[in-house]
Design an enzyme around this catalytic site. Structure first.
Site, mmCIF file in Angstrom:
data_model
loop_
_atom_site.group_PDB
_atom_site.id
_atom_site.type_symbol
_atom_site.label_atom_id
_atom_site.label_comp_id
_atom_site.label_asym_id
_atom_site.label_seq_id
_atom_site.Cartn_x
_atom_site.Cartn_y
_atom_site.Cartn_z
ATOM 1 C CG HIS A 171 -23.891 -11.496 19.510
ATOM 2 N ND1 HIS A 171 -23.495 -12.281 18.458
ATOM 3 C CD2 HIS A 171 -22.842 -10.692 19.808
ATOM 4 C CE1 HIS A 171 -22.255 -11.973 18.133
ATOM 5 N NE2 HIS A 171 -21.841 -11.006 18.942
ATOM 6 C CG HIS B 157 -21.610 -6.381 17.434
ATOM 7 N ND1 HIS B 157 -20.340 -5.855 17.578
ATOM 8 C CD2 HIS B 157 -21.493 -7.705 17.662
ATOM 9 C CE1 HIS B 157 -19.492 -6.823 17.877
ATOM 10 N NE2 HIS B 157 -20.172 -7.957 17.949
#
Length: 140
Positions: A101, A99
């Site tokens: 950010h 992932h």
């Protein structure tokens, strides 16, 4: 075993979606380090950046600029963004589903991204040795 991001992608856990296509889902991070803090995850479960092949990287990572531009345009007070990804436990990864950010930055937001300058610890020869070693390990 499905992790929290797999469950969000599957719709088993609600999220505040900001972007979705066949390859990625982007949604607000529940922590909201700054307003608009967004996570972008590949829908295909992949643990970290080391598990990407070229095709998946192209399908996923090319979406980052589009989402970052939308976040920046969403609020005139946003003056920049940090795009961060922790890969591996030693790097602070806590959910082992890759992932990214996208962290909007505001004047006086008091967010500190750790940095350091260790340049005085290295000689030109050490820089060359480090660079050559990395080059030797590049995949075609």
């Amino acid at each position: 075993m499905a992790d929290i991001f797999d469950k969000i992608v599957a719709g088993e856990i609600p999220s505040y979606k900001v972007y979705e296509d066949d390859d990625v889902l982007a949604f607000l991070d529940i922590s909201q380090v700054t307003p608009g803090h967004t996570l972008m995850v590949p829908k295909q479960h992949v643990a970290d950046i080391f598990a990407y092949d070229e095709e998946l990287a192209e399908r996923v990572l090319t979406k980052l600029p589009k989402i970052a531009r939308a976040i920046k345009a969403s609020n005139p007070d946003i003056i920049g963004v940090n795009i961060l990804s922790n890969n591996g436990e030693a790097a602070g990864q806590s959910v082992f589903h890759s992932h990214w950010h996208i962290l909007p930055r505001y004047a006086d937001d008091h967010v500190k991204i750790p940095t350091g300058d260790n340049s005085t610890d290295y000689t030109p020869e050490q820089y060359v040795a480090i660079a050559d070693n990395i080059i030797a390990h590049l995949e075609d």
